[in-house]
Design an enzyme around this catalytic site. Structure first.
Site, mmCIF file in Angstrom:
data_model
loop_
_atom_site.group_PDB
_atom_site.id
_atom_site.type_symbol
_atom_site.label_atom_id
_atom_site.label_comp_id
_atom_site.label_asym_id
_atom_site.label_seq_id
_atom_site.Cartn_x
_atom_site.Cartn_y
_atom_site.Cartn_z
ATOM 1 N N ASN A 115 46.136 -0.430 -3.105
ATOM 2 C CA ASN A 115 46.640 -1.336 -3.812
ATOM 3 C C ASN A 115 47.005 -1.903 -3.816
ATOM 4 O OD1 ASN A 115 46.307 -3.560 -6.019
ATOM 5 N ND2 ASN A 115 45.930 -2.715 -7.489
ATOM 6 N N LYS A 125 49.431 -5.129 -5.066
ATOM 7 C CA LYS A 125 48.969 -4.998 -5.803
ATOM 8 C C LYS A 125 50.018 -6.608 -5.799
ATOM 9 C CE LYS A 125 48.972 -1.827 -9.207
ATOM 10 N NZ LYS A 125 49.040 -0.349 -10.300
ATOM 11 N N HIS A 154 40.304 -4.663 -12.491
ATOM 12 C CA HIS A 154 42.074 -4.137 -12.997
ATOM 13 C C HIS A 154 42.726 -4.503 -14.243
ATOM 14 C CE1 HIS A 154 45.953 -1.856 -12.381
ATOM 15 N NE2 HIS A 154 45.094 -1.080 -11.116
ATOM 16 N N GLU A 163 45.555 -4.432 -14.835
ATOM 17 C CA GLU A 163 46.255 -5.624 -15.251
ATOM 18 C C GLU A 163 45.927 -7.146 -14.504
ATOM 19 O OE1 GLU A 163 48.128 -3.875 -11.575
ATOM 20 O OE2 GLU A 163 49.107 -2.080 -12.676
ATOM 21 N N GLU A 222 40.729 4.195 -14.226
ATOM 22 C CA GLU A 222 42.028 4.401 -13.549
ATOM 23 C C GLU A 222 42.482 4.224 -15.257
ATOM 24 O OE1 GLU A 222 43.818 2.608 -10.260
ATOM 25 O OE2 GLU A 222 43.470 0.621 -11.565
ATOM 26 N N GLY A 236 51.390 3.798 -12.170
ATOM 27 C CA GLY A 236 52.495 3.420 -12.370
ATOM 28 C C GLY A 236 53.646 4.401 -13.041
ATOM 29 N N SER A 293 48.852 6.997 -10.263
ATOM 30 C CA SER A 293 50.146 7.926 -10.714
ATOM 31 C C SER A 293 49.337 9.341 -9.444
ATOM 32 C CB SER A 293 51.009 8.823 -11.347
ATOM 33 O OG SER A 293 51.052 7.660 -12.219
HETATM 34 P P1 13P Z 1 49.961 3.741 -8.939
HETATM 35 O O1 13P Z 1 48.875 4.513 -7.732
HETATM 36 O O2 13P Z 1 51.269 3.147 -9.242
HETATM 37 O O3 13P Z 1 50.166 4.452 -10.136
HETATM 38 O O4 13P Z 1 48.805 2.605 -9.303
HETATM 39 C C1 13P Z 1 47.664 2.999 -9.268
HETATM 40 C C2 13P Z 1 46.624 1.870 -9.339
HETATM 41 O O5 13P Z 1 46.798 0.755 -10.164
HETATM 42 C C3 13P Z 1 45.573 1.183 -8.721
HETATM 43 O O6 13P Z 1 45.116 0.473 -8.871
#
Ligand code: 13P
Length: 250
Positions: A11, A13, A95, A97, A165, A171, A210
């Site tokens: 992803n 982002k 997601h 976010e 997740e 992150g 992560s």
């Molecule tokens: P990270 O791997 O940067 O922690 O992000 C995970 C994520 O949100 C994947 O959709």
């Protein structure tokens, strides 16, 4: 019962413009051709260019969100059909976010899943608890409630994936213990079987939050972990391919 083929999805982002396609090409060049599905989900502006650049390579392309309607007066939004036309075959939905930053509810996520299916996209539906919810001992309840409410019945017989997740692991460099990941994935599997009957055994359940080259293999080896949804580490071909290489059997 067939075991789902593991899926390692990146992803990106809101990262990456044209020059980042060189990383995507390097990922395509190193992606295995069997035993694992590899996918990249770039920003909407890169979907078509990435699909063109990676044509014929063993890498699937996905969007990161889509609208629940097929078309209309929704300034700034992208429909599932638009993603499909641009070359996507997958789409990440729900997601955290999107849920946190754009107020998306389970009901809206379920409507987006319907739209994705209509357009022929395979949804990757994300769920996960916040730190406060885990500390309150509510992680399993929160996650299984999200699964029940975000997955419409029309997924019956369709290809889809669920991604666990934990919000606090995204992150941050933090991950749940291996036992905690297993516990949540087993609860998601039980919920899928409760919802879809024996067909609930088919979808892969991804872990995200992560995932890095140094922890991927132990996470991917856990029961009911059928792959990973990778954020930061998917932006670098060397890191993403190292995670892919950690998939059991690859
Ligand atoms: P990270 O791997 O940067 O922690 O992000 C995970 C994520 O949100 C994947 O959709």
């Amino acid at each position: 019962m067939t075991t789902p083929t593991p899926l390692i999805a990146g992803n990106w982002k809101m990262n990456g413009t044209g020059p980042a396609l060189s990383e995507a090409r390097a990922i395509a060049a190193g992606a295995p051709t069997a035993g694992v599905r590899v996918a990249l989900c770039p920003a909407a502006t890169l979907v078509e260019r990435m699909a063109t650049a990676l044509a014929g390579a063993p890498v699937e392309i996905g969007g990161q969100d889509c609208h629940s309607q097929a078309s209309g007066a929704f300034t700034g939004d992208v429909s599932a059909e638009m993603l499909r036309e641009a070359g996507a075959t997958l789409v990440i939905l729900g997601h955290s976010e999107r849920r946190a930053g754009h107020g998306e509810t389970d009901e809206q996520v379920a409507a987006k899943v319907e739209a994705a299916l209509q357009a022929g996209l395979e949804p990757i539906i994300c769920v996960g608890e916040t730190r406060a919810e885990r500390e309150a001992g509510r992680a399993l309840a929160v996650v299984t409630d999200q699964v029940r409410a975000s997955l419409p019945g029309s997924l019956t017989g369709k290809a889809f994936t669920v991604a666990y997740e934990p919000v606090w692991a995204i992150g941050t460099g933090l991950t749940p213990s291996l036992d905690d990941i297993t516990e949540v994935h087993q609860a998601i599997r039980a919920t899928l079987v409760e919802m879809f009957g024996p067909a609930g055994a088919a979808p892969a359940i991804l872990y995200g939050g992560s995932v890095k080259p140094n922890n991927a293999a132990e996470i991917l080896a856990l029961p009911e972990v059928g792959g990973a949804l990778v954020g930061g580490a998917s932006l670098k071909a060397s890191e993403f391919l190292a995670i892919v290489a950690g998939t059991p059997g690859v």
